[in-house]
Design a protein around this motif. Structure first.
Motif, short mmCIF file in Angstrom:
data_model
loop_
_atom_site.label_atom_id
_atom_site.label_comp_id
_atom_site.label_asym_id
_atom_site.label_seq_id
_atom_site.Cartn_x
_atom_site.Cartn_y
_atom_site.Cartn_z
N TRP A 131 1.45 8.45 -1.56
CA TRP A 131 2.59 8.06 -2.02
C TRP A 131 2.83 6.77 -1.17
O TRP A 131 3.27 6.01 -1.53
N THR A 132 2.76 6.71 0.14
CA THR A 132 2.86 5.50 0.92
C THR A 132 2.06 4.46 0.44
O THR A 132 2.40 3.24 0.37
N ILE A 133 0.78 4.72 0.13
CA ILE A 133 0.01 3.76 -0.02
C ILE A 133 0.20 3.25 -1.63
O ILE A 133 0.26 1.97 -1.63
N ARG A 134 0.60 3.94 -2.43
CA ARG A 134 1.15 3.55 -3.71
C ARG A 134 2.30 2.58 -3.64
O ARG A 134 2.43 1.59 -4.22
N ALA A 135 3.41 3.11 -2.68
CA ALA A 135 4.36 2.06 -2.47
C ALA A 135 4.30 0.77 -2.05
O ALA A 135 4.62 -0.14 -2.40
N ALA A 136 3.20 0.70 -1.04
CA ALA A 136 2.71 -0.63 -0.56
C ALA A 136 1.96 -1.22 -1.59
O ALA A 136 2.26 -2.66 -1.57
N ARG A 137 1.26 -0.64 -2.19
CA ARG A 137 0.51 -1.69 -3.38
C ARG A 137 1.37 -1.87 -4.36
O ARG A 137 1.21 -2.97 -4.98
N ASP A 138 2.31 -1.12 -4.73
CA ASP A 138 3.29 -1.64 -5.88
C ASP A 138 4.31 -3.12 -5.14
O ASP A 138 4.64 -3.76 -5.92
N ALA A 139 4.62 -2.66 -3.93
CA ALA A 139 5.21 -3.97 -3.39
C ALA A 139 4.46 -5.15 -3.11
O ALA A 139 4.69 -6.43 -3.40
N VAL A 140 2.95 -5.10 -3.09
CA VAL A 140 1.73 -6.29 -3.27
C VAL A 140 2.15 -6.90 -4.78
O VAL A 140 2.27 -8.03 -4.71
N THR A 141 2.11 -5.92 -5.57
CA THR A 141 1.84 -6.25 -7.01
C THR A 141 3.33 -7.16 -7.19
O THR A 141 3.45 -8.14 -8.04
N GLY A 142 4.25 -6.57 -6.56
CA GLY A 142 5.75 -7.40 -6.92
C GLY A 142 5.88 -8.71 -6.42
O GLY A 142 6.90 -9.56 -6.85
N ASP A 143 4.86 -9.17 -5.66
CA ASP A 143 4.92 -10.39 -4.78
C ASP A 143 3.70 -11.34 -5.07
O ASP A 143 3.21 -11.95 -4.41
N LEU A 144 3.39 -11.02 -6.48
CA LEU A 144 2.02 -11.82 -6.61
C LEU A 144 2.22 -13.58 -6.51
O LEU A 144 1.23 -14.19 -6.13
N HIS A 145 3.28 -13.94 -6.64
CA HIS A 145 3.77 -15.42 -6.73
C HIS A 145 3.51 -15.73 -5.30
O HIS A 145 3.36 -17.13 -5.07
N LEU A 146 3.49 -14.81 -4.15
CA LEU A 146 3.24 -15.26 -2.81
C LEU A 146 1.76 -15.35 -2.64
O LEU A 146 1.19 -16.26 -1.64
N LEU A 147 0.92 -14.59 -3.32
CA LEU A 147 -0.20 -14.29 -2.89
C LEU A 147 -1.17 -15.24 -3.60
O LEU A 147 -2.33 -15.71 -3.23
N LEU A 148 -1.02 -15.44 -5.07
CA LEU A 148 -2.00 -16.24 -5.85
C LEU A 148 -2.37 -17.52 -5.37
O LEU A 148 -3.41 -18.16 -5.14
N PRO A 149 -1.11 -18.26 -4.65
CA PRO A 149 -1.25 -19.60 -4.19
C PRO A 149 -2.16 -19.68 -3.05
O PRO A 149 -2.71 -20.69 -2.51
N LEU A 150 -2.32 -18.58 -2.44
CA LEU A 150 -3.24 -18.51 -1.25
C LEU A 150 -4.78 -18.56 -1.26
O LEU A 150 -5.74 -18.53 -0.34
N LEU A 151 -5.01 -18.32 -2.49
CA LEU A 151 -6.46 -18.25 -2.82
C LEU A 151 -7.31 -19.54 -2.66
O LEU A 151 -8.48 -19.46 -2.23
#
Length: 247
Positions: A131-151
């Motif tokens: 459950w904790t891993i899933r919650a963390a992964r959902d949090a990552v998914t919710g902030d794609l606008h921060l991650l994609l520009p780092l590619l």
């Protein structure tokens, strides 16, 4: 995680989060916001010291703690706005929080595993690890606008770590997969290239993308892509899910 608003995350409103309800293996989670604030500070020495402390609190001995999921949105914002020198390791922490550990299993099944047995409980919180891993992964998914520009970040370690994080998303798979697929054609660092391919493979395996095997085979058979050798012998992030940063 769904109750954490964009205003709370963007404003670093730590007092809106019930940290004390989610202890880690060393004590109450209420100390985590202080460490996050220190990591985000302009005091480079204090920030450098806070990062390994956060590792101990949020990802103890290779296992995600519940408070780790709450920290993910803030870690991503600290990465986006913080010191370039700590970006890669902060992203690496986020990535490790969002996946199970292979525990020495170097097989394809082990390296691409995305969940723990739901029956596995974590320490003091008695919270199912999955459950904790899933919650963390959902949090990552919710902030794609921060991650994609780092590619396309100038630092190859940041690019590699970003691929490592993106491999853990739980939705918007076509968007993320397309972004990852575009990068090998313009990426000149061999370690980052492998990280991208492994990220694509992990997403394809979990979400059953039937196009991925043919795409991967085309890479291996492409004469324009000779085997690359890395003189620094850096390893791709996705190949070592369990490594801790050096103090």
């Amino acid at each position: 995680m769904s109750a954490m608003t964009r205003e709370v995350k963007d404003g670093f409103k730590y007092d809106e989060i019930p940290w004390q309800r989610f202890p880690h293996f060393y004590g109450p989670g209420e100390e985590v916001p202080g460490l996050l604030a220190t990591l985000a500070s302009e005091d480079a020495e204090a920030a450098d010291a806070a990062l390994p402390q956060l590792w101990n609190c949020l990802h103890h001995q290779g296992r995600t703690t519940a408070v780790g999921a709450l920290a993910v949105p803030f870690l991503l914002r600290i990465t986006a706005a913080g010191s370039p020198g700590r970006r890669a390791e902060t992203l690496h922490l986020v990535a490790e929080i969002g996946r199970c550990q292979h525990l020495g299993d170097g097989s394809r099944e082990g390296l691409l595993a995305v969940s723990e047995e739901p029956s596995m409980m974590e320490g003091a919180t008695e919270c199912p690890v999955d459950w904790t891993i899933r919650a963390a992964r959902d949090a990552v998914t919710g902030d794609l606008h921060l991650l994609l520009p780092l590619l396309p970040d100038p630092d190859p370690d940041v690019r590699s770590a970003t691929a490592f994080v993106l491999a853990a998303v739980t939705s918007e798979i076509p968007r993320v997969s397309s972004a990852l697929h575009r990068r090998p054609a313009v990426e000149d660092d061999p370690v980052v290239q492998v990280s991208l391919i492994l990220a694509i493979a992990q997403l394809a395996r979990e979400h059953r993308d039937e196009r991925a095997p043919a795409w991967a085979r085309s890479l291996w058979s492409d004469a324009a892509r000779p085997p690359a050798r890395d003189p620094h012998r850096r390893r791709p992030r996705l190949a070592v899910p369990g490594r801790r940063p050096r103090p």
